[in-house]
Motif scaffolding. Structure first.
Motif, short mmCIF file in Angstrom:
data_model
loop_
_atom_site.label_atom_id
_atom_site.label_comp_id
_atom_site.label_asym_id
_atom_site.label_seq_id
_atom_site.Cartn_x
_atom_site.Cartn_y
_atom_site.Cartn_z
N PHE A 62 -10.91 0.27 2.84
CA PHE A 62 -9.68 0.67 3.52
C PHE A 62 -8.77 1.36 2.53
O PHE A 62 -8.89 1.19 1.32
CB PHE A 62 -8.93 -0.56 4.06
CG PHE A 62 -9.47 -1.08 5.34
CD1 PHE A 62 -9.51 -0.29 6.48
CD2 PHE A 62 -9.94 -2.39 5.43
CE1 PHE A 62 -9.99 -0.79 7.67
CE2 PHE A 62 -10.43 -2.89 6.62
CZ PHE A 62 -10.45 -2.08 7.74
N GLU A 63 -7.81 2.10 3.05
CA GLU A 63 -6.77 2.65 2.21
C GLU A 63 -5.51 1.89 2.57
O GLU A 63 -5.14 1.85 3.74
CB GLU A 63 -6.62 4.13 2.49
CG GLU A 63 -6.12 4.92 1.31
CD GLU A 63 -6.24 6.41 1.55
OE1 GLU A 63 -5.30 6.94 2.16
OE2 GLU A 63 -7.26 7.01 1.18
N VAL A 111 -13.34 -3.81 0.99
CA VAL A 111 -13.28 -5.06 1.76
C VAL A 111 -14.67 -5.65 1.96
O VAL A 111 -14.88 -6.85 1.76
CB VAL A 111 -12.59 -4.83 3.12
CG1 VAL A 111 -12.57 -6.11 3.93
CG2 VAL A 111 -11.17 -4.33 2.90
N LEU A 149 -9.13 -0.02 -1.02
CA LEU A 149 -9.31 -1.47 -0.98
C LEU A 149 -10.72 -1.72 -0.48
O LEU A 149 -11.03 -1.45 0.68
CB LEU A 149 -8.26 -2.07 -0.03
CG LEU A 149 -8.18 -3.58 0.01
CD1 LEU A 149 -7.57 -4.10 -1.27
CD2 LEU A 149 -7.35 -4.02 1.20
N ARG A 192 -12.55 -11.05 -1.41
CA ARG A 192 -12.75 -9.62 -1.32
C ARG A 192 -13.28 -9.03 -2.62
O ARG A 192 -12.79 -9.41 -3.68
CB ARG A 192 -11.38 -9.01 -0.97
CG ARG A 192 -11.45 -7.74 -0.24
CD ARG A 192 -10.07 -7.26 0.11
NE ARG A 192 -9.15 -7.36 -0.99
CZ ARG A 192 -7.99 -8.00 -0.94
NH1 ARG A 192 -7.61 -8.61 0.13
NH2 ARG A 192 -7.19 -8.03 -1.99
N PRO A 202 -12.31 -17.30 2.38
CA PRO A 202 -10.87 -17.26 2.12
C PRO A 202 -10.18 -16.21 2.97
O PRO A 202 -10.79 -15.20 3.35
CB PRO A 202 -10.77 -16.91 0.63
CG PRO A 202 -12.14 -16.60 0.18
CD PRO A 202 -13.12 -17.04 1.19
N SER A 203 -8.93 -16.46 3.24
CA SER A 203 -8.17 -15.54 4.09
C SER A 203 -8.05 -14.17 3.42
O SER A 203 -7.86 -14.07 2.21
CB SER A 203 -6.80 -16.16 4.34
OG SER A 203 -5.84 -15.18 4.45
N GLY A 204 -8.25 -13.13 4.19
CA GLY A 204 -8.15 -11.77 3.66
C GLY A 204 -9.42 -11.27 3.02
O GLY A 204 -9.44 -10.22 2.39
N CYS A 205 -10.52 -12.02 3.18
CA CYS A 205 -11.75 -11.61 2.49
C CYS A 205 -12.52 -10.56 3.27
O CYS A 205 -13.37 -9.88 2.73
CB CYS A 205 -12.63 -12.81 2.18
SG CYS A 205 -13.54 -13.44 3.60
N GLY A 206 -12.24 -10.41 4.54
CA GLY A 206 -12.93 -9.35 5.28
C GLY A 206 -13.73 -9.85 6.47
O GLY A 206 -14.58 -9.13 6.99
N LYS A 207 -13.45 -11.07 6.93
CA LYS A 207 -14.20 -11.62 8.07
C LYS A 207 -13.92 -10.83 9.34
O LYS A 207 -14.85 -10.43 10.07
CB LYS A 207 -13.82 -13.10 8.30
CG LYS A 207 -13.99 -13.97 7.08
CD LYS A 207 -13.57 -15.40 7.32
CE LYS A 207 -12.09 -15.59 7.58
NZ LYS A 207 -11.22 -15.38 6.40
N THR A 208 -12.64 -10.59 9.60
CA THR A 208 -12.29 -9.82 10.79
C THR A 208 -12.88 -8.42 10.71
O THR A 208 -13.42 -7.89 11.69
CB THR A 208 -10.76 -9.73 10.93
OG1 THR A 208 -10.24 -11.06 11.09
CG2 THR A 208 -10.35 -8.91 12.13
N THR A 209 -12.81 -7.84 9.52
CA THR A 209 -13.35 -6.50 9.32
C THR A 209 -14.84 -6.46 9.68
O THR A 209 -15.29 -5.54 10.37
CB THR A 209 -13.16 -6.08 7.85
OG1 THR A 209 -11.78 -6.22 7.52
CG2 THR A 209 -13.59 -4.64 7.64
N1 LIG Z 1 -6.78 -1.17 9.10
C1 LIG Z 1 -6.61 -1.60 7.87
N2 LIG Z 1 -6.04 -0.80 6.93
C2 LIG Z 1 -5.88 -1.22 5.67
N3 LIG Z 1 -6.24 -2.42 5.22
C3 LIG Z 1 -6.81 -3.27 6.09
C4 LIG Z 1 -7.02 -2.92 7.45
N4 LIG Z 1 -7.61 -3.95 8.09
C5 LIG Z 1 -7.75 -4.92 7.16
N5 LIG Z 1 -7.28 -4.52 5.95
C6 LIG Z 1 -7.31 -5.30 4.72
O1 LIG Z 1 -8.61 -5.74 4.51
C7 LIG Z 1 -8.63 -7.06 4.02
C8 LIG Z 1 -9.52 -7.93 4.87
O2 LIG Z 1 -8.91 -8.09 6.12
P1 LIG Z 1 -9.52 -9.04 7.24
O3 LIG Z 1 -10.90 -8.59 7.52
O4 LIG Z 1 -8.57 -9.02 8.35
O5 LIG Z 1 -9.51 -10.45 6.53
P2 LIG Z 1 -9.85 -11.88 7.15
O6 LIG Z 1 -11.04 -12.36 6.37
O7 LIG Z 1 -8.68 -12.73 6.85
O8 LIG Z 1 -10.12 -11.73 8.58
C9 LIG Z 1 -7.21 -7.52 3.96
O9 LIG Z 1 -6.76 -7.43 2.62
C10 LIG Z 1 -6.47 -6.54 4.82
O10 LIG Z 1 -5.17 -6.34 4.33
#
Ligand SMILES: Nc1ncnc2c1ncn2[C@@H]1O[C@H](COP(=O)(O)OP(=O)(O)O)[C@@H](O)[C@H]1O
Ligand SMILES: [Mg+2]
Lengths: 259, 317
Positions: free
Chosen positions: A14-15, A24, A22, A212, A43-50
């Motif tokens: 990501f940017e 991810v 960044l 991450r 851990p939170s912010g590691c990229g699970k949602t991504t």
């Molecule tokens: N659309 C986006 N643009 C920039 N950064 C993003 C975007 N979506 C997620 N991130 C970054 O990517 C990282 C992983 O996010 P995410 O997958 O939501 O984590 P989590 O594991 O908590 O679900 C976070 O640091 C978040 O800030």
């Protein structure tokens, strides 16, 4: 119909707001068997949602490929259902209309009215068909959103911390509801959670991810008979083990004087 | 309790006071004579309605609440008219040409009832046609700008340049471009309606939560389904605001446009009476205009209650 998901060397960058890159997801590979229940924890912010969104096709990976059975995922589709962390129901539609939204969109609502009823029953919302989302509690909305994701019979259901916003009691009930829907493997389920208990209670496999950029730290097979008891000795052993891995994974990046 | 009772009856008390003063003080000899005591009749009609409401308030809680809430307001309004009556008709403290007696103003509604009716029909028709065309075009451009990047690229600047220009300022050009002044009026009203609806529709659509579209994507909705079943409903609150601005703007344009070249209509009537220095008629025309505009706005809000009831739990209004 159940589907198998195969993730091959997936990477995503990501940017952020300052224009910095960044990383991810990094070279992540994972195979999820058809009909299994897999939890992603890390851990939170590691990229699970991504990762989950990449599987859904909502924001495709930069590198690598994701397969549903033998097809490469390129865009969102109803065969990969998605339950969002917030219920995200449409406030201008009644509960029934929200749940049947996908069927209507695909023009198959007329033939599937029974299914809508069935799922409304299953999530315990009969009597609330005509209500609007703002008239129901958070838990009820979350159940409606589950029904909405399920009623189109997806091959895979992706759940992004679907119970994160609920209180502990509702949460445990909902875990059982989801397992009932899963019904031993009628649908492949991939669930992101930050709750170790929840992961052990529900999953065939728990995938523990690193901070991450996310990689897979370890995959743990939960070999416990169902229904599971949260206080069993073996249950607690799994729980401790995952917590240890998570701790280890979490502390990798921390300075030594912390120890 | 006593206070509430007083609130309920305040309107009637104010009317009684106004009637008393109107009866006791003679009309100033400087005021041209009115054909009848129309202000008194007006007071009596309002008084009769209030009395019915007041009696009903003993039987119905809803009426009681309504009367309690609105009676003081009516009392205040009547008091203002009362003062105007004393200042203008009774003592004629202001130039009688510009400040006619209320009897004469209210009398116009009787003497000119026929022409008023024709004006209402004509203005209503003009407004409806102009508003209809402007609303359809405005909503369509708004949706296109909201959903189509190419369209937005070319039409956003155009909207921004043309939009803020008051529609009536086109009149010199428009009157010579169209073959009839009626068409010109329709055009100007449509233009004044088009802009706010376009802007509020497109911005409404652009501000729809991204997740609403993502949900639709994962449920298998196609592009058009997403536009019509997600984008547009989600932006309706903003579209409504556009309609609201458009409505108030269209009144201005309507009246101004009618002053230019129409042979009938409320704007024409006002202009005509002003040129003949009949200010009682001008005031009556203005009162008529105010009542009609308020009715239309009220209608709009009823419509909003019907269409946007789902908002009630989310947004306070
Ligand atoms: N659309 C986006 N643009 C920039 N950064 C993003 C975007 N979506 C997620 N991130 C970054 O990517 C990282 C992983 O996010 P995410 O997958 O939501 O984590 P989590 O594991 O908590 O679900 C976070 O640091 C978040 O800030
Ligand atoms: Mg997340």
């Amino acid at each position: 119909m159940v589907g198998r998901i195969k993730i091959e060397n997936v990477g995503k960058t990501f940017e952020n707001a300052d224009g910095e890159e960044l990383r991810v997801l990094n070279d992540l590979s994972l195979e999820i068997e058809a009909g299994s229940f897999v939890s992603l924890i890390g851990p939170s912010g590691c990229g699970k949602t991504t990762l989950l969104r990449a599987i859904a096709g909502l924001n495709p990976a930069d590198e690598g490929k994701i397969y549903l059975d033998d097809e490469v995922v390129t865009k969102p589709g109803h065969e990969r259902g998605f339950a969002f962390q917030q219920s995200n129901l449409y406030p201008w539609l009644s509960i029934e209309k929200n749940i049947s939204f996908g069927l209507r969109a695909r023009g198959i609502y007329k033939d599937k009215k029974e299914d809508v009823k069935h799922y409304i029953d299953m999530v315990g919302l009969n009597g609330f068909e005509k209500s609007f989302p703002h008239q129901l509690s958070g838990g009820m909305n979350q159940r409606a959103s589950l029904a909405r994701a399920l009623v189109g019979h997806p091959k895979v259901l992706l759940l992004d911390e679907p119970l994160g916003a609920l209180d502990a009691f509702t949460r445990m009930n909902m875990q059982d509801e989801i397992l009932k829907i899963w019904n031993g493997g009628e649908i492949t389920m991939i669930m992101v959670t930050h709750d170790v208990d929840e992961a052990v209670y529900m999953s065939d496999k728990v995938v523990v991810m690193t901070p991450r950029p996310a990689k897979i730290e370890q995959i743990i097979d939960i070999k416990l008979a169902r229904p599971r008891a949260r206080q069993d000795y073996d249950f607690l052993k799994y729980r401790t083990k995952i917590l240890e891995i998570l701790n280890f994974a979490g502390q990798k990046n921390e300075p030594e004087y912390y120890l | 309790m006593v206070k509430n009772q007083f609130k309920r009856i305040s309107g009637l008390l104010s009317i009684a006071l106004a009637v008393l003063i109107d009866q006791v003080i003679p009309v100033s000899p400087k005021q041209p004579e009115a054909k009848g005591r129309y202000f008194l009749y007006f007071l009596l009609i309002i008084g009769a309605l209030l009395t019915v409401g007041y009696i009903a308030s003993f039987f119905s809680k809803k009426t009681a609440d309504y009367i309690e809430k609105n009676s003081p307001l009516i009392a205040g309004g009547i008091l203002v008219l009362n003062i105007v009556n004393v200042v203008c008709s009774k003592f004629s403290l202001l130039p009688v040409l510009f400040f006619p007696s209320l009897d004469r103003v209210f009398g116009v509604f009787i003497s000119d009832a026929d022409i008023f009716l024709r004006c209402i029909v004509s203005s209503g028709k003009l407004l409806l046609i102009g508003f209809g065309i402007g609303a359809v075009l405005g909503f369509t451009t708004g949706v296109l700008i909201g959903f189509n990047k190419t369209f937005a690229y070319w039409f956003n600047p155009l909207t921004k340049i043309i939009g803020p220009i008051p529609a009536t300022s086109w009149s010199p050009l428009v009157l010579s471009l169209f073959s009839t002044s009626y068409q010109a009026a329709v055009f100007m009203i449509a233009l004044s309606v088009w802009f706010p609806i376009t802007v509020m529709t497109s911005s409404g659509i652009q501000n729809v939560q991204q997740t609403y579209f993502e949900v639709a994507d994962t449920l298998g909705a196609g592009k058009f389904y997403k536009i019509f079943k997600v984008g547009i409903p989600a932006s309706l609150p903003s579209v409504f605001l556009g309609f609201f601005y458009a409505t108030t703007g269209s009144f201005v344009t309507l009246v101004t446009a009618e002053m230019f070249g129409c042979k009938i209509g409320i704007g024409w009537y006002l202009n005509w009476q002003k040129s003949m220095m009949l200010y009682a008629n001008v005031y009556a025309g203005l009162i008529l205009l105010a009542v009609l505009c308020n009715l239309i706005i009220k209608l709009l809000f009823v419509l909003r209650g019907k269409l946007l009831g789902w908002q009630k739990g989310i947004i306070k209004w």
